[in-house]
Design a protein around this motif. Structure first.
Motif, PDB file in Angstrom:
ATOM      1  N   HIS B  29     -11.767 -41.401-101.795  1.00 15.60           N
ATOM      2  CA  HIS B  29     -11.169 -42.870-103.097  1.00 15.60           C
ATOM      3  C   HIS B  29     -11.631 -44.223-102.439  1.00 15.60           C
ATOM      4  O   HIS B  29     -11.818 -44.208-101.444  1.00 15.60           O
ATOM      5  CB  HIS B  29      -9.828 -43.110-103.106  1.00 15.60           C
ATOM      6  N   GLU B  30     -12.434 -45.276-103.651  1.00 17.70           N
ATOM      7  CA  GLU B  30     -12.002 -46.515-103.469  1.00 17.70           C
ATOM      8  C   GLU B  30     -11.008 -46.944-102.900  1.00 17.70           C
ATOM      9  O   GLU B  30     -10.634 -48.017-102.269  1.00 17.70           O
ATOM     10  CB  GLU B  30     -13.492 -47.366-103.991  1.00 17.70           C
ATOM     11  N   TYR B  31     -10.200 -46.983-104.179  1.00 24.89           N
ATOM     12  CA  TYR B  31      -8.676 -48.131-103.856  1.00 24.89           C
ATOM     13  C   TYR B  31      -7.496 -47.164-103.382  1.00 24.89           C
ATOM     14  O   TYR B  31      -7.449 -45.744-103.457  1.00 24.89           O
ATOM     15  CB  TYR B  31      -8.516 -47.795-105.593  1.00 24.89           C
ATOM     16  N   MET B  32      -6.624 -48.026-102.434  1.00 28.80           N
ATOM     17  CA  MET B  32      -5.985 -47.188-101.666  1.00 28.80           C
ATOM     18  C   MET B  32      -4.884 -48.614-101.942  1.00 28.80           C
ATOM     19  O   MET B  32      -4.956 -49.399-102.036  1.00 28.80           O
ATOM     20  CB  MET B  32      -6.501 -47.180-100.416  1.00 28.80           C
ATOM     21  N   SER B  33      -3.631 -48.096-101.194  1.00 31.24           N
ATOM     22  CA  SER B  33      -1.965 -48.917-102.249  1.00 31.24           C
ATOM     23  C   SER B  33      -0.556 -47.972-100.954  1.00 31.24           C
ATOM     24  O   SER B  33      -1.278 -47.496-100.918  1.00 31.24           O
ATOM     25  CB  SER B  33      -1.673 -48.799-103.243  1.00 31.24           C
ATOM     26  N   TRP B  34      -0.806 -49.750-100.298  1.00 35.32           N
ATOM     27  CA  TRP B  34       1.153 -49.196 -99.577  1.00 35.32           C
ATOM     28  C   TRP B  34       2.077 -49.897-100.661  1.00 35.32           C
ATOM     29  O   TRP B  34       2.137 -50.885-101.683  1.00 35.32           O
ATOM     30  CB  TRP B  34       1.356 -50.278 -98.543  1.00 35.32           C
ATOM     31  N   TYR B  35       2.755 -49.025-100.932  1.00 34.83           N
ATOM     32  CA  TYR B  35       4.759 -49.191-101.843  1.00 34.83           C
ATOM     33  C   TYR B  35       6.276 -48.855-100.945  1.00 34.83           C
ATOM     34  O   TYR B  35       5.568 -47.614 -99.824  1.00 34.83           O
ATOM     35  CB  TYR B  35       4.933 -47.948-103.019  1.00 34.83           C
ATOM     36  N   ARG B  36       6.361 -49.459-100.918  1.00 31.92           N
ATOM     37  CA  ARG B  36       8.074 -49.334-100.229  1.00 31.92           C
ATOM     38  C   ARG B  36       8.801 -48.951-101.403  1.00 31.92           C
ATOM     39  O   ARG B  36       8.707 -49.470-102.702  1.00 31.92           O
ATOM     40  CB  ARG B  36       8.479 -50.578 -99.794  1.00 31.92           C
ATOM     41  N   SER B  80       6.404 -57.436 -86.716  1.00 33.92           N
ATOM     42  CA  SER B  80       8.230 -58.132 -85.964  1.00 33.92           C
ATOM     43  C   SER B  80       8.634 -57.540 -86.736  1.00 33.92           C
ATOM     44  O   SER B  80       9.432 -58.346 -88.018  1.00 33.92           O
ATOM     45  CB  SER B  80       7.839 -60.077 -85.528  1.00 33.92           C
ATOM     46  N   PRO B  81       9.076 -56.470 -86.931  1.00 39.09           N
ATOM     47  CA  PRO B  81       9.826 -55.864 -88.369  1.00 39.09           C
ATOM     48  C   PRO B  81      11.360 -56.561 -88.124  1.00 39.09           C
ATOM     49  O   PRO B  81      12.087 -56.827 -87.180  1.00 39.09           O
ATOM     50  CB  PRO B  81       9.698 -54.416 -87.856  1.00 39.09           C
ATOM     51  N   SER B  82      11.761 -56.298 -88.968  1.00 38.32           N
ATOM     52  CA  SER B  82      13.063 -56.910 -89.141  1.00 38.32           C
ATOM     53  C   SER B  82      14.210 -55.492 -90.198  1.00 38.32           C
ATOM     54  O   SER B  82      13.493 -54.843 -90.587  1.00 38.32           O
ATOM     55  CB  SER B  82      13.171 -58.286 -89.942  1.00 38.32           C
ATOM     56  N   PRO B  83      15.560 -56.063 -90.281  1.00 35.77           N
ATOM     57  CA  PRO B  83      16.029 -54.777 -90.766  1.00 35.77           C
ATOM     58  C   PRO B  83      16.001 -54.902 -91.997  1.00 35.77           C
ATOM     59  O   PRO B  83      16.442 -53.921 -92.816  1.00 35.77           O
ATOM     60  CB  PRO B  83      17.626 -55.233 -90.380  1.00 35.77           C
ATOM     61  N   ASN B  84      15.479 -55.903 -93.348  1.00 33.41           N
ATOM     62  CA  ASN B  84      15.367 -55.402 -94.401  1.00 33.41           C
ATOM     63  C   ASN B  84      14.608 -55.116 -94.628  1.00 33.41           C
ATOM     64  O   ASN B  84      14.014 -55.204 -96.035  1.00 33.41           O
ATOM     65  CB  ASN B  84      15.480 -57.002 -94.542  1.00 33.41           C
ATOM     66  N   GLN B  85      13.336 -54.836 -93.884  1.00 34.34           N
ATOM     67  CA  GLN B  85      11.981 -53.701 -93.998  1.00 34.34           C
ATOM     68  C   GLN B  85      12.402 -52.511 -93.398  1.00 34.34           C
ATOM     69  O   GLN B  85      11.110 -51.868 -93.753  1.00 34.34           O
ATOM     70  CB  GLN B  85      10.575 -54.039 -92.760  1.00 34.34           C
ATOM     71  N   THR B  86      13.931 -51.670 -93.821  1.00 39.77           N
ATOM     72  CA  THR B  86      14.282 -50.409 -93.159  1.00 39.77           C
ATOM     73  C   THR B  86      14.346 -49.955 -94.830  1.00 39.77           C
ATOM     74  O   THR B  86      14.392 -50.263 -96.026  1.00 39.77           O
ATOM     75  CB  THR B  86      15.727 -50.695 -93.396  1.00 39.77           C
ATOM     76  N   SER B  87      12.938 -48.581 -94.893  1.00 40.82           N
ATOM     77  CA  SER B  87      12.852 -48.590 -96.651  1.00 40.82           C
ATOM     78  C   SER B  87      11.850 -47.374 -96.602  1.00 40.82           C
ATOM     79  O   SER B  87      11.543 -46.581 -95.323  1.00 40.82           O
ATOM     80  CB  SER B  87      12.226 -49.434 -97.060  1.00 40.82           C
ATOM     81  N   PHE B 104       0.015 -39.821-104.233  1.00 40.69           N
ATOM     82  CA  PHE B 104       0.738 -40.571-103.345  1.00 40.69           C
ATOM     83  C   PHE B 104       0.372 -39.337-101.816  1.00 40.69           C
ATOM     84  O   PHE B 104       0.196 -38.329-102.509  1.00 40.69           O
ATOM     85  CB  PHE B 104       2.347 -40.307-103.920  1.00 40.69           C
ATOM     86  N   GLY B 105       1.310 -40.234-100.488  1.00 39.64           N
ATOM     87  CA  GLY B 105       1.576 -39.682 -99.443  1.00 39.64           C
ATOM     88  C   GLY B 105       2.798 -38.996 -99.384  1.00 39.64           C
ATOM     89  O   GLY B 105       3.307 -39.749-100.583  1.00 39.64           O
ATOM     90  N   SER B 106       3.323 -38.605 -98.405  1.00 37.98           N
ATOM     91  CA  SER B 106       4.677 -37.790 -98.433  1.00 37.98           C
ATOM     92  C   SER B 106       5.499 -38.716 -98.400  1.00 37.98           C
ATOM     93  O   SER B 106       6.791 -38.088 -98.415  1.00 37.98           O
ATOM     94  CB  SER B 106       4.594 -36.040 -97.482  1.00 37.98           C
ATOM     95  N   GLY B 107       5.207 -40.415 -97.747  1.00 39.18           N
ATOM     96  CA  GLY B 107       6.820 -40.831 -97.505  1.00 39.18           C
ATOM     97  C   GLY B 107       6.751 -41.288 -95.997  1.00 39.18           C
ATOM     98  O   GLY B 107       6.180 -40.052 -95.259  1.00 39.18           O
ATOM     99  N   THR B 108       7.027 -42.474 -95.551  1.00 43.81           N
ATOM    100  CA  THR B 108       7.463 -42.315 -94.422  1.00 43.81           C
ATOM    101  C   THR B 108       8.691 -43.270 -94.382  1.00 43.81           C
ATOM    102  O   THR B 108       8.741 -44.294 -95.195  1.00 43.81           O
ATOM    103  CB  THR B 108       6.167 -43.367 -93.207  1.00 43.81           C
ATOM    104  N   ARG B 109       9.828 -42.936 -93.744  1.00 45.42           N
ATOM    105  CA  ARG B 109      11.036 -43.056 -94.391  1.00 45.42           C
ATOM    106  C   ARG B 109      11.260 -44.190 -92.115  1.00 45.42           C
ATOM    107  O   ARG B 109      11.169 -43.610 -91.701  1.00 45.42           O
ATOM    108  CB  ARG B 109      12.395 -42.415 -93.863  1.00 45.42           C
ATOM    109  N   LEU B 110      11.293 -45.902 -92.480  1.00 43.70           N
ATOM    110  CA  LEU B 110      11.671 -45.901 -91.147  1.00 43.70           C
ATOM    111  C   LEU B 110      12.603 -47.220 -91.288  1.00 43.70           C
ATOM    112  O   LEU B 110      13.333 -47.428 -92.731  1.00 43.70           O
ATOM    113  CB  LEU B 110      10.284 -47.404 -91.595  1.00 43.70           C
ATOM    114  N   THR B 111      13.595 -46.934 -90.453  1.00 49.56           N
ATOM    115  CA  THR B 111      14.861 -47.467 -90.224  1.00 49.56           C
ATOM    116  C   THR B 111      14.408 -48.471 -88.552  1.00 49.56           C
ATOM    117  O   THR B 111      14.692 -48.463 -88.023  1.00 49.56           O
ATOM    118  CB  THR B 111      16.370 -46.532 -89.793  1.00 49.56           C
TER     119      THR B 111
END
Lengths: 115, 113
Positions: B29-36, B80-87, B104-111
């Protein structure tokens, strides 16, 4: 800007009930419309789509009709099953001819089907 | 099997410690994207890429970086991750226009603590 509004729920129904999840949109042009479904612990999957006014998308017993006059794309199913329990997202995309045409999502509707 | 693969699935990290979430697709695929995805906010686009070496900001790009050196890979970098990037983060790809639908991928849960 472009936006999608849908009922957030949770929506709780009994098995074999009729389902309607409302979705309305605001867009500057003529968008394509989608329903995506997210089962627990999984990514989103395309459920159905419609690319122009009066088109009807259908899949797995679900249907939605693109209504330009009411800017709506309501999702319906005649008889739901426990396995339909999931979060449903309405989304739109506007192609701008060489620019980006990403998806604009609604907030999602959590559907719970009880046996 | 056609798929989008994200790693890791779960990640707990501390504020300020650089991290990378990988995304790879095997569909050319040409097009890729990231969502939160955040409760009450739905999914919001962070960055997208229309092809190799072509990336652009989505709706919420602050605090994120991406690169697209190869067609199949589209890593998301938090310098430089911050707590408001928990998603919950999703990578997605598609061919052609959005009318073809995304995978879509299966997701990454980041804390971030």
């Amino acid at each position: 800007g472009d936006s999608v509004t849908q009922m957030e729920g949770p929506v709780t129904l009994s098995e074999e009930a009729f389902l309607t999840i409302n979705c309305t949109y605001t867009a500057t042009g003529y968008p394509s419309l989608f329903w995506y479904v997210q089962y627990p612990g999984e990514g989103l999957q395309l459920l159905l789509k419609a690319t122009k006014a009066d088109d009807k998308g259908s899949n797995k017993g679900f249907e939605a009709t693109y209504r330009k006059e009411t800017t709506s794309f309501h999702l319906e199913k005649g008889s739901v099953q426990v396995s339909d329990s999931a979060v449903y997202f309405c989304a739109l995309s506007l192609y701008s001819g060489g620019g980006a045409d990403g998806l604009t999502f609604g907030k999602g509707t959590h559907l719970i089907i009880q046996p | 099997e056609a798929q989008v693969t994200q790693n890791p699935r779960y990640l707990i990290t501390v504020t300020g410690k650089k991290l990378t979430v990988t995304c790879s697709q095997n569909m050319n695929h040409e097009y890729m994207s990231w969502y939160r995805q955040d409760p009450g906010l739905g999914l919001r686009q962070i960055y997208y890429s229309m092809n190799v070496e072509v990336t652009d900001k989505g709706d919420v790009p602050e605090g994120y970086k991406v690169s697209r050196k190869e067609k199949r890979n589209f890593p998301l970098i938090l310098e430089s991750p911050s707590p408001n990037q928990t998603s919950l983060y999703f990578c997605a790809s598609r061919r052609g226009t959005a009318n073809y639908g995304y995978t879509f991928g299966s997701g990454t849960r980041l804390t971030v603590v």
